[in-house]
Design a protein around this motif. Sequence first.
Motif, PDB file in Angstrom:
ATOM      1  N   VAL A  86       0.853  -1.192   0.000  1.00  0.00           N
ATOM      2  CA  VAL A  86       0.000   0.000   0.000  1.00  0.00           C
ATOM      3  C   VAL A  86       0.886   1.239   0.000  1.00  0.00           C
ATOM      4  O   VAL A  86       1.862   1.321   0.755  1.00  0.00           O
ATOM      5  CB  VAL A  86      -0.931   0.023   1.227  1.00  0.00           C
ATOM      6  N   THR A  87       0.552   2.181  -0.848  1.00  0.00           N
ATOM      7  CA  THR A  87       1.277   3.450  -0.892  1.00  0.00           C
ATOM      8  C   THR A  87       0.336   4.569  -0.486  1.00  0.00           C
ATOM      9  O   THR A  87      -0.751   4.704  -1.046  1.00  0.00           O
ATOM     10  CB  THR A  87       1.826   3.720  -2.308  1.00  0.00           C
ATOM     11  N   THR A  88       0.743   5.343   0.491  1.00  0.00           N
ATOM     12  CA  THR A  88      -0.084   6.472   0.931  1.00  0.00           C
ATOM     13  C   THR A  88       0.764   7.733   0.998  1.00  0.00           C
ATOM     14  O   THR A  88       1.876   7.715   1.538  1.00  0.00           O
ATOM     15  CB  THR A  88      -0.736   6.179   2.303  1.00  0.00           C
ATOM     16  N   PRO A  89       0.297   8.816   0.413  1.00  0.00           N
ATOM     17  CA  PRO A  89       1.090  10.049   0.427  1.00  0.00           C
ATOM     18  C   PRO A  89       0.944  10.802   1.738  1.00  0.00           C
ATOM     19  O   PRO A  89      -0.050  10.671   2.455  1.00  0.00           O
ATOM     20  CB  PRO A  89       0.484  10.855  -0.734  1.00  0.00           C
ATOM     21  N   VAL A  90       1.951  11.568   2.054  1.00  0.00           N
ATOM     22  CA  VAL A  90       1.886  12.490   3.184  1.00  0.00           C
ATOM     23  C   VAL A  90       1.023  13.678   2.764  1.00  0.00           C
ATOM     24  O   VAL A  90       1.224  14.250   1.693  1.00  0.00           O
ATOM     25  CB  VAL A  90       3.303  12.957   3.587  1.00  0.00           C
ATOM     26  N   ARG A  91       0.054  14.017   3.586  1.00  0.00           N
ATOM     27  CA  ARG A  91      -0.853  15.120   3.267  1.00  0.00           C
ATOM     28  C   ARG A  91      -0.569  16.326   4.161  1.00  0.00           C
ATOM     29  O   ARG A  91      -0.074  16.184   5.281  1.00  0.00           O
ATOM     30  CB  ARG A  91      -2.313  14.693   3.466  1.00  0.00           C
ATOM     31  N   THR A  92      -0.874  17.496   3.637  1.00  0.00           N
ATOM     32  CA  THR A  92      -0.711  18.739   4.385  1.00  0.00           C
ATOM     33  C   THR A  92      -2.062  19.210   4.899  1.00  0.00           C
ATOM     34  O   THR A  92      -3.026  19.291   4.143  1.00  0.00           O
ATOM     35  CB  THR A  92      -0.085  19.838   3.506  1.00  0.00           C
ATOM     36  N   ILE A  93      -2.138  19.494   6.185  1.00  0.00           N
ATOM     37  CA  ILE A  93      -3.334  20.078   6.798  1.00  0.00           C
ATOM     38  C   ILE A  93      -2.935  21.473   7.264  1.00  0.00           C
ATOM     39  O   ILE A  93      -1.921  21.642   7.960  1.00  0.00           O
ATOM     40  CB  ILE A  93      -3.826  19.222   7.976  1.00  0.00           C
ATOM     41  N   ALA A  94      -3.721  22.483   6.885  1.00  0.00           N
ATOM     42  CA  ALA A  94      -3.324  23.857   7.194  1.00  0.00           C
ATOM     43  C   ALA A  94      -4.532  24.779   7.284  1.00  0.00           C
ATOM     44  O   ALA A  94      -5.605  24.487   6.736  1.00  0.00           O
ATOM     45  CB  ALA A  94      -2.348  24.373   6.130  1.00  0.00           C
ATOM     46  N   HIS A  95      -4.376  25.890   7.981  1.00  0.00           N
ATOM     47  CA  HIS A  95      -5.332  27.006   7.976  1.00  0.00           C
ATOM     48  C   HIS A  95      -4.625  28.240   8.530  1.00  0.00           C
ATOM     49  O   HIS A  95      -3.537  28.147   9.098  1.00  0.00           O
ATOM     50  CB  HIS A  95      -6.612  26.680   8.756  1.00  0.00           C
ATOM     51  N   TRP A  96      -5.250  29.410   8.334  1.00  0.00           N
ATOM     52  CA  TRP A  96      -4.608  30.647   8.753  1.00  0.00           C
ATOM     53  C   TRP A  96      -5.641  31.664   9.216  1.00  0.00           C
ATOM     54  O   TRP A  96      -6.835  31.523   8.960  1.00  0.00           O
ATOM     55  CB  TRP A  96      -3.735  31.235   7.631  1.00  0.00           C
ATOM     56  N   ILE A  97      -5.155  32.713   9.891  1.00  0.00           N
ATOM     57  CA  ILE A  97      -6.009  33.781  10.403  1.00  0.00           C
ATOM     58  C   ILE A  97      -5.328  35.116  10.120  1.00  0.00           C
ATOM     59  O   ILE A  97      -4.123  35.259  10.350  1.00  0.00           O
ATOM     60  CB  ILE A  97      -6.251  33.614  11.924  1.00  0.00           C
ATOM     61  N   PRO A  98      -6.081  36.122   9.619  1.00  0.00           N
ATOM     62  CA  PRO A  98      -5.522  37.458   9.436  1.00  0.00           C
ATOM     63  C   PRO A  98      -5.605  38.256  10.739  1.00  0.00           C
ATOM     64  O   PRO A  98      -6.510  38.043  11.554  1.00  0.00           O
ATOM     65  CB  PRO A  98      -6.419  38.064   8.364  1.00  0.00           C
ATOM     66  N   LEU A  99      -4.680  39.179  10.918  1.00  0.00           N
ATOM     67  CA  LEU A  99      -4.642  39.979  12.136  1.00  0.00           C
ATOM     68  C   LEU A  99      -3.936  41.296  11.835  1.00  0.00           C
ATOM     69  O   LEU A  99      -3.000  41.327  11.038  1.00  0.00           O
ATOM     70  CB  LEU A  99      -3.896  39.226  13.243  1.00  0.00           C
ATOM     71  N   THR A 100      -4.380  42.368  12.450  1.00  0.00           N
ATOM     72  CA  THR A 100      -3.675  43.650  12.278  1.00  0.00           C
ATOM     73  C   THR A 100      -2.442  43.676  13.175  1.00  0.00           C
ATOM     74  O   THR A 100      -2.425  43.079  14.257  1.00  0.00           O
ATOM     75  CB  THR A 100      -4.575  44.845  12.639  1.00  0.00           C
ATOM     76  N   LYS A 101      -1.422  44.378  12.727  1.00  0.00           N
ATOM     77  CA  LYS A 101      -0.207  44.505  13.526  1.00  0.00           C
ATOM     78  C   LYS A 101      -0.489  45.234  14.836  1.00  0.00           C
ATOM     79  O   LYS A 101       0.143  44.962  15.862  1.00  0.00           O
ATOM     80  CB  LYS A 101       0.870  45.241  12.731  1.00  0.00           C
ATOM     81  N   ARG A 102      -1.450  46.147  14.816  1.00  0.00           N
ATOM     82  CA  ARG A 102      -1.776  46.868  16.029  1.00  0.00           C
ATOM     83  C   ARG A 102      -2.348  45.921  17.075  1.00  0.00           C
ATOM     84  O   ARG A 102      -1.971  45.968  18.251  1.00  0.00           O
ATOM     85  CB  ARG A 102      -2.783  47.979  15.720  1.00  0.00           C
ATOM     86  N   ALA A 103      -3.262  45.045  16.658  1.00  0.00           N
ATOM     87  CA  ALA A 103      -3.838  44.087  17.601  1.00  0.00           C
ATOM     88  C   ALA A 103      -2.763  43.145  18.132  1.00  0.00           C
ATOM     89  O   ALA A 103      -2.733  42.807  19.315  1.00  0.00           O
ATOM     90  CB  ALA A 103      -4.947  43.292  16.927  1.00  0.00           C
ATOM     91  N   LEU A 104      -1.854  42.750  17.241  1.00  0.00           N
ATOM     92  CA  LEU A 104      -0.790  41.839  17.648  1.00  0.00           C
ATOM     93  C   LEU A 104       0.155  42.497  18.652  1.00  0.00           C
ATOM     94  O   LEU A 104       0.647  41.857  19.578  1.00  0.00           O
ATOM     95  CB  LEU A 104      -0.004  41.389  16.410  1.00  0.00           C
ATOM     96  N   SER A 105       0.365  43.796  18.486  1.00  0.00           N
ATOM     97  CA  SER A 105       1.281  44.521  19.364  1.00  0.00           C
ATOM     98  C   SER A 105       0.627  44.931  20.678  1.00  0.00           C
ATOM     99  O   SER A 105       1.243  44.855  21.745  1.00  0.00           O
ATOM    100  CB  SER A 105       1.804  45.769  18.648  1.00  0.00           C
ATOM    101  N   ASP A 106      -0.645  45.355  20.613  1.00  0.00           N
ATOM    102  CA  ASP A 106      -1.296  45.935  21.796  1.00  0.00           C
ATOM    103  C   ASP A 106      -1.995  44.895  22.671  1.00  0.00           C
ATOM    104  O   ASP A 106      -2.214  45.150  23.860  1.00  0.00           O
ATOM    105  CB  ASP A 106      -2.313  46.990  21.378  1.00  0.00           C
ATOM    106  N   ALA A 107      -2.374  43.767  22.109  1.00  0.00           N
ATOM    107  CA  ALA A 107      -3.082  42.733  22.887  1.00  0.00           C
ATOM    108  C   ALA A 107      -2.266  41.449  22.822  1.00  0.00           C
ATOM    109  O   ALA A 107      -2.480  40.595  21.963  1.00  0.00           O
ATOM    110  CB  ALA A 107      -4.492  42.509  22.348  1.00  0.00           C
ATOM    111  N   ALA A 108      -1.292  41.355  23.744  1.00  0.00           N
ATOM    112  CA  ALA A 108      -0.342  40.244  23.690  1.00  0.00           C
ATOM    113  C   ALA A 108      -1.029  38.884  23.773  1.00  0.00           C
ATOM    114  O   ALA A 108      -0.570  37.905  23.182  1.00  0.00           O
ATOM    115  CB  ALA A 108       0.670  40.383  24.824  1.00  0.00           C
ATOM    116  N   GLN A 109      -2.153  38.803  24.513  1.00  0.00           N
ATOM    117  CA  GLN A 109      -2.812  37.511  24.690  1.00  0.00           C
ATOM    118  C   GLN A 109      -3.413  36.994  23.385  1.00  0.00           C
ATOM    119  O   GLN A 109      -3.596  35.792  23.223  1.00  0.00           O
ATOM    120  CB  GLN A 109      -3.908  37.631  25.754  1.00  0.00           C
ATOM    121  N   VAL A 110      -3.685  37.919  22.455  1.00  0.00           N
ATOM    122  CA  VAL A 110      -4.294  37.507  21.194  1.00  0.00           C
ATOM    123  C   VAL A 110      -3.422  36.489  20.466  1.00  0.00           C
ATOM    124  O   VAL A 110      -3.909  35.496  19.925  1.00  0.00           O
ATOM    125  CB  VAL A 110      -4.563  38.731  20.293  1.00  0.00           C
ATOM    126  N   ARG A 111      -2.105  36.722  20.460  1.00  0.00           N
ATOM    127  CA  ARG A 111      -1.205  35.804  19.746  1.00  0.00           C
ATOM    128  C   ARG A 111      -1.270  34.410  20.365  1.00  0.00           C
ATOM    129  O   ARG A 111      -1.309  33.408  19.638  1.00  0.00           O
ATOM    130  CB  ARG A 111       0.229  36.339  19.795  1.00  0.00           C
TER     131      ARG A 111
END
Length: 289
Positions: A86-111
């Motif tokens: 049996v041959t089975t390929p390695v699969r990629t599972i992925a997802h992403w989220i957009p975020l403003t740099k201001r939110a990333l900088s000002d709300a540390a818990q968000v990250r």
Amino acid sequence: DTSGGAFVTNQMMGLQVGQLAFQRPLRLRDVVTNLTTTSDTIEYVRMTSQTNNATPVAESTATADPGSMNAANGVKPESALAWAKVTTPVRTIAHWIPLTKRALSDAAQVRSIIDAFLRYGLEEELEDQMVSGDGTGENLEGLSNVSGVQAQAWDSNLLTTTRKARTKVRLVGRSTPNAYLFNPADLEAIDLLQDNEARFYFGGPSGLGTAGTLWGLPVIETEAVPAGTGYVGDFRKAVLWDREQASITISDSHANFFIRNMVAILAEMRAAFGVIQPNAFVEIDLTAA
């Protein structure tokens, strides 16, 4: 409020729970065999059948080729093992989220919240794929779509049906089962079973229910299994190969994110899944006919 109370401010605690909402427990990884790989394709051997013809054999009494090729004339019986590559390929599972740099900088818990959510999302999808992936496109081949997995039809009641499925793992699969998989709705139905005197089989509201074991086996409660269906088997004969464990990357190079002060936070993992011995598993019909 008109004196010292005006100087009292609320204490902001942020998100205090250890787990985000809408996240289910993930336990299937705990019972399968976990390995690693350095390739993008896995080639393994799947056992499809075995024939054991071992029997006591009499001593041969003649040097000539016997007319009847059987054990009575000293002829040893032939057994057989059958495998499929049996041959089975390695699969990629992925997802992403957009975020403003201001939110990333000002709300540390968000990250931290986003990182935890993205990692969880990968594992949830992986568990779904291990059970119900159809093997087409970029999907893994999940347990429900592997040819050779045994089936147990509904038989009298939930307890009888689940017990007979366990026996099939032993007698047909020649394996030692190590877990049941149930949807929460079906596990609830089992917990609520009562005898003829309205006594709960599993201790009722004050008992532990089947959260621990059923017929001597650990029970895994998972929404990856559709309601009305269950599984029992030797999950050590299902293998998860990790190619790249979950990783988090961040970049402002997506689309026009750079000039908008936005970033994309991406999570991805790569893995393959395979069932080494399909008849060591039984799919159980939990719906009364």
